[in-house]
Design a protein around this motif. Sequence first.
Motif, PDB file in Angstrom:
ATOM      1  N   GLY A  34    -119.268  13.782 -42.965  1.00 57.42           N
ATOM      2  CA  GLY A  34    -118.606  14.815 -43.763  1.00 57.42           C
ATOM      3  C   GLY A  34    -117.914  14.280 -44.998  1.00 57.42           C
ATOM      4  N   GLU A  35    -117.637  12.995 -45.033  1.00 52.96           N
ATOM      5  CA  GLU A  35    -116.979  12.424 -46.212  1.00 52.96           C
ATOM      6  C   GLU A  35    -117.826  12.534 -47.468  1.00 52.96           C
ATOM      7  N   ASN A  36    -119.110  12.820 -47.293  1.00 50.14           N
ATOM      8  CA  ASN A  36    -119.961  12.998 -48.470  1.00 50.14           C
ATOM      9  C   ASN A  36    -119.993  14.443 -48.963  1.00 50.14           C
ATOM     10  N   PHE A  37    -119.222  15.306 -48.320  1.00 50.04           N
ATOM     11  CA  PHE A  37    -119.333  16.725 -48.650  1.00 50.04           C
ATOM     12  C   PHE A  37    -117.969  17.365 -48.896  1.00 50.04           C
ATOM     13  N   ARG A  38    -117.995  18.450 -49.609  1.00 47.61           N
ATOM     14  CA  ARG A  38    -116.783  19.152 -49.981  1.00 47.61           C
ATOM     15  C   ARG A  38    -115.890  19.437 -48.791  1.00 47.61           C
ATOM     16  N   ARG A  39    -116.494  19.918 -47.714  1.00 49.73           N
ATOM     17  CA  ARG A  39    -115.648  20.421 -46.636  1.00 49.73           C
ATOM     18  C   ARG A  39    -115.203  19.353 -45.663  1.00 49.73           C
ATOM     19  N   ILE A  42    -115.803  12.902 -52.794  1.00 47.04           N
ATOM     20  CA  ILE A  42    -117.134  12.545 -52.288  1.00 47.04           C
ATOM     21  C   ILE A  42    -117.204  11.020 -52.156  1.00 47.04           C
ATOM     22  N   ARG A  43    -117.521  10.573 -50.948  1.00 42.16           N
ATOM     23  CA  ARG A  43    -117.458   9.155 -50.645  1.00 42.16           C
ATOM     24  C   ARG A  43    -118.658   8.359 -51.195  1.00 42.16           C
TER      25      ARG A  43
END
Lengths: 474, 364
Positions: free
Chosen positions: A146-151, B193-194
């Motif tokens: 989820g760290e790659n996404f908005r929510r 965004i990581r």
Amino acid sequence: MNDRRLHADDYARPHARLHLNVFQPFGPIYDWTRTPQLRDYYEPEAYLALVREAERGLFSAVFLGESLRLREHLGRLNDIAVTGRPDALALFAYLAAGTSRIGLVATLNTTYTDPVDLARRIATVDVLSEGRAGWNVVTTDNGWTGENFRRGGFLDRHNRYLYAEEHVAAVQAIWDGFAADAAADSRDEPAWLRPGGVTDVDRVGDHLRARVRPQVPPSPQGQAVYFQAGDSDEGRDFAARRAEGIFTHHVEFDEAVAFTADIRRRARSYGRTGDDILVVPGASIVIGDTPADADEKARHLRERFLTDRRVRQIVEEVWQEDLAHVDLDGPLPADDPAAERQSRTHGIVHTGHEPSAKVREWRALADAHGYSIRELVDHLTRARAFVGTAGDVADELAHFVRSDAFDGLNVTPDAFPDGLGDVVDRLVPELQERGVYPSEYPGTTLRENLGLPETIGHRVPERAALLEAAAVSA
Amino acid sequence: MSRFPIGIDLEGEGAHPAAWRAADHPPSSLLTPARITARIAAVDASGLAFATVPELDALAPASEVPAALDTIEAAVFAAASTRRVGLVPAVNAIHAEPYHLANQLSTLDWASRGRAGWLVRAVDSPDLAAGYGRAAHTGDDAAVREARDVVAAVRRLWDTWEDDILIADVEGDRFLDLDRWHYADAEGETFHIRGPGLLPRPPQGQLVVWADEPDEVLAPLVDVAVVGGRSVDAVLARSRRAAGLGVPRRVAAVEIVLDARGESAAERLDALDRAAPWRVGDRLRLSGSAARIAEQLAGLATHVDGLRLHPAVLDVDLPVVADELLPRLDALGVLRTPLDGETLRDQLGLPRPTNVFELARENS
């Protein structure tokens, strides 16, 4: 094995056919040593070469694993494997242009996508391929992803399935909202769009809301074929209700027969026929000139897979620390891991987030067999493969499919992009000779080639009830 | 006089709202792959430098042709059968997931071997937001700041794999060089965004980022501004404004109706307008013979860096563009035709940008 083999007519399904799919998991690919062009792993053109090879072998589909975050190891990118690859649906748009029969099935997560985008994107692949798209629905509660996404990580384990139900229902409603005859057939009609051709979707569920006007017409197969992965009781049930194909890992004969029987039984309990869901486990296939030659090939692939760094990584995943000093030909580290929970990095070892439990299990196994670390890891990571001469493997697969152990296999090629040659050129003719594999594609759409009826969504009463419950009309 | 690239906008059947009535095929075959391939092949063979793929505002009430494919996938599909033309899908940045968007656009650049661009849209409305179950942005420039954050995140994700990251060192059992990857850690007002992105840096390093009339918030992230304006003077004023905001390239959008198939442009326009009037919008509109329009377009060559044509009816106007208009512009010395193997950056004279992470390391 041979004593178990029956005459074709004595089987549960004497006339069953086998489906082959080429499966490209989302990495990690460990054998990159034979690849002259490193960029091939990211080139749509290289994927096209692989998929054309599969199409030459009358494969039913290319199947991609999901890709939401690159694999890491101890907080850094995992550098020992090929990692990353093109976006699945964008890649499929490219493959659609260069192929004509093979299906295109992408594993796409409901947790980190919006129905409005996913509906448009999958339907576009379906239209561009003239009805060859499939969607393998997966769901996650993984906050690390989820760290790659908005929510961010917003779902807990239980709610992810409820969320997935609403998500899939919204996507299918958007697909349903564009009628097959919505566009005028003639330039003289009063308008481009016929009255009632497009129906706005307005869904208000417990977990998501979406108000969307559908914009992509249906393909020749109606809607994308719906696959699912998942082995838990909840996952099996979720699949048996609505999936048209299920991706599993059961390939040991008895286990596979039991799994498939369970899925068919569950499907029947939802008013389905039971054989309208295809069971497709993943496995590798290694073909040799002789049994010994095949074994030798398999052993070589295995060696390349289990390099020193890889063996060490698998142990480090559980200990969550650098174990560079540990002798791989000796026993497991004497000290237990300091970490209380495994980091959630989509690592290789799934511990249920409690390293101590995993360590106890490993120690017991190592003690019982006197395993070194290397032998233990070899034991733990041994995946089922069909290994032998083309004739022997064809016999075995015919036995499996006629016994209703599965409907097909997701085959991971042993090299990229040219790892399917043995299967296509040697195994397929043997399968054809045994009458368990076709000599041409039965149709042009994925649905036709899988022998599936019209879109499941229109046939399962369960879904109609679910739609009613979730939808609030505008 | 300098030569400039000329591209085309591939909206539905053409820019005229009644274009579908004059198309060479029935409405229901608009989105079939054979037709899409034929059209993009004609564009690729014509000498046109780029094609923008517009997004459909499905909820817009006046949508004459309310069907369209996903723009990025349509562009990737086109990449498979073309060699020269730049492919520039329009995608709204607002509400989009930056991670997905970065990977999809990067895939387009890989698939086209460096011919990709992104036409950033920054539009929001209660209807658009409702598609995502959200409320529209409110307040002065909340929407455009959101778009800026998404573009910045996407650009950063493209740089997370440095060039030369793939090493395949058998001895050390390393496929990747760990010194050459980075978390994006892209920080927006409403998201973090990581990263890193899903695949190595796109062939162009960064795709060419386009925007229609970017304002001062978006402009610093934009390579190419598309400018409108009903008169030549208006076009030039807008182009100067974009230049003033530091946008490196300015492309003028021009609607065209050509004499074709034995009919004058005026006759064609008349017939089309009777079916559905083409309101005068915000663009220069030129109609007439290819010779006349070529002269007018040539006059813009010293003022803007490129043109984007919006033909009234693609099926009818595109062959005349290819067979008459472009050769005349070439003869007038203003047309720059794309070459095999060129990237979209090459065509626009834009350098391949240095990776921000490499830059940071060199400066530290």
